[in-house]
Design a protein around this motif. Structure first.
Motif, PDB file in Angstrom:
ATOM      1  N   ASP A   1      43.791  74.409  26.481  1.00 60.55           N
ATOM      2  CA  ASP A   1      45.132  74.440  27.061  1.00 60.55           C
ATOM      3  C   ASP A   1      46.105  74.273  25.914  1.00 60.55           C
ATOM      4  O   ASP A   1      46.225  73.197  25.345  1.00 60.55           O
ATOM      5  CB  ASP A   1      45.308  73.338  28.102  1.00 60.55           C
ATOM      6  N   LYS A   2      46.790  75.339  25.576  1.00 69.30           N
ATOM      7  CA  LYS A   2      47.675  75.317  24.407  1.00 69.30           C
ATOM      8  C   LYS A   2      48.879  74.400  24.587  1.00 69.30           C
ATOM      9  O   LYS A   2      49.522  74.019  23.630  1.00 69.30           O
ATOM     10  CB  LYS A   2      48.124  76.737  24.074  1.00 69.30           C
ATOM     11  N   SER A   3      49.185  74.024  25.841  1.00 67.07           N
ATOM     12  CA  SER A   3      50.295  73.094  26.056  1.00 67.07           C
ATOM     13  C   SER A   3      49.875  71.652  25.778  1.00 67.07           C
ATOM     14  O   SER A   3      50.712  70.779  25.627  1.00 67.07           O
ATOM     15  CB  SER A   3      50.833  73.212  27.485  1.00 67.07           C
ATOM     16  N   LEU A   4      48.559  71.407  25.727  1.00 68.20           N
ATOM     17  CA  LEU A   4      48.039  70.080  25.418  1.00 68.20           C
ATOM     18  C   LEU A   4      47.259  70.166  24.117  1.00 68.20           C
ATOM     19  O   LEU A   4      46.122  70.638  24.099  1.00 68.20           O
ATOM     20  CB  LEU A   4      47.122  69.586  26.543  1.00 68.20           C
TER      21      LEU A   4
ATOM     22  N   SER B   1      40.113  67.221  33.189  1.00 67.35           N
ATOM     23  CA  SER B   1      41.383  67.186  33.895  1.00 67.35           C
ATOM     24  C   SER B   1      42.423  67.953  33.091  1.00 67.35           C
ATOM     25  O   SER B   1      42.664  67.664  31.928  1.00 67.35           O
ATOM     26  CB  SER B   1      41.834  65.733  34.073  1.00 67.35           C
ATOM     27  N   ILE B   2      43.035  68.945  33.723  1.00 72.00           N
ATOM     28  CA  ILE B   2      44.094  69.735  33.097  1.00 72.00           C
ATOM     29  C   ILE B   2      45.440  69.073  33.349  1.00 72.00           C
ATOM     30  O   ILE B   2      46.330  69.088  32.516  1.00 72.00           O
ATOM     31  CB  ILE B   2      44.115  71.173  33.683  1.00 72.00           C
ATOM     32  N   LEU B   3      45.585  68.491  34.532  1.00 74.81           N
ATOM     33  CA  LEU B   3      46.854  67.871  34.910  1.00 74.81           C
ATOM     34  C   LEU B   3      46.576  66.657  35.783  1.00 74.81           C
ATOM     35  O   LEU B   3      45.755  66.705  36.685  1.00 74.81           O
ATOM     36  CB  LEU B   3      47.713  68.859  35.706  1.00 74.81           C
ATOM     37  N   SER B   4      47.243  65.560  35.480  1.00 77.33           N
ATOM     38  CA  SER B   4      47.191  64.374  36.318  1.00 77.33           C
ATOM     39  C   SER B   4      48.545  63.706  36.208  1.00 77.33           C
ATOM     40  O   SER B   4      48.886  63.164  35.168  1.00 77.33           O
ATOM     41  CB  SER B   4      46.079  63.435  35.848  1.00 77.33           C
TER      42      SER B   4
ATOM     43  N   SER C   1      49.476  78.570  32.804  1.00 80.12           N
ATOM     44  CA  SER C   1      49.771  79.760  31.996  1.00 80.12           C
ATOM     45  C   SER C   1      49.189  79.683  30.594  1.00 80.12           C
ATOM     46  O   SER C   1      48.982  80.709  29.956  1.00 80.12           O
ATOM     47  CB  SER C   1      51.281  79.995  31.927  1.00 80.12           C
ATOM     48  N   THR C   2      48.910  78.491  30.088  1.00 77.43           N
ATOM     49  CA  THR C   2      48.367  78.342  28.734  1.00 77.43           C
ATOM     50  C   THR C   2      46.877  77.996  28.746  1.00 77.43           C
ATOM     51  O   THR C   2      46.320  77.630  27.724  1.00 77.43           O
ATOM     52  CB  THR C   2      49.134  77.242  27.979  1.00 77.43           C
ATOM     53  N   LEU C   3      46.252  78.145  29.894  1.00 74.43           N
ATOM     54  CA  LEU C   3      44.845  77.777  30.043  1.00 74.43           C
ATOM     55  C   LEU C   3      43.930  78.938  29.670  1.00 74.43           C
ATOM     56  O   LEU C   3      44.170  80.073  30.065  1.00 74.43           O
ATOM     57  CB  LEU C   3      44.598  77.365  31.498  1.00 74.43           C
TER      58      LEU C   3
END
Length: 135
Positions: free
Chosen positions: A38-41, A61-64, A85-87
């Motif tokens: 995930d380029k946002s993380l 976990s991608i988002l929590s 979108s960045t996954l």
């Protein structure tokens, strides 16, 4: 006295959910070791080992996120697409080439490929999105 009791109960039972939590998980149920990027993380570049009896690396976990004192709806299609979108999810084949999950790099970003579940627990409304990687 009865009216006061009924009024008190109805006041607290009208809105059980006071907070909202969102969760996105990728779970590997395939036989391949997938890489989740995930380029946002910047720190999320995880290798997912397939689920076995001894494996504890089967999900990421991608988002929590939790929103206190807010009762929010599930993501709209646009909000969901923005979150993923960045996954990128892929594995390396025997020729050391990237093979994206589903055959192309946008498969994992499509809303219809994710499971959605809503539950309520202890004043929280949990919106959960799960992508299960399968062969």
């Amino acid at each position: 006295m009865v009216f006061i009791f009924i009024g008190t109960i109805s006041m607290f039972s009208c809105e059980r959910v006071k907070h909202t939590t969102y969760s996105m998980l990728v779970i590997n149920e395939s036989t391949k070791n997938y890489v989740v990027e995930d380029k946002s993380l910047p720190n999320l570049d995880t290798i997912l080992v397939p689920i076995t009896v001894n494996s504890h690396l089967c999900g990421v976990s991608i988002l929590s996120t939790s929103n206190y004192n807010e009762v929010l709806k599930k993501f709209s299609i646009e909000e969901f697409n923005d979150k993923v979108s960045t996954l990128a999810i892929f594995y390396f084949n025997s020729a050391n080439e990237k093979v994206h999950y589903g055959g192309y790099d946008t498969y994992c970003r499509k809303y219809q490929n994710w499971e959605y579940d809503y539950s309520e627990d202890d004043g929280y409304g949990l919106h959960e999105y799960i992508l299960r990687l399968k062969d």
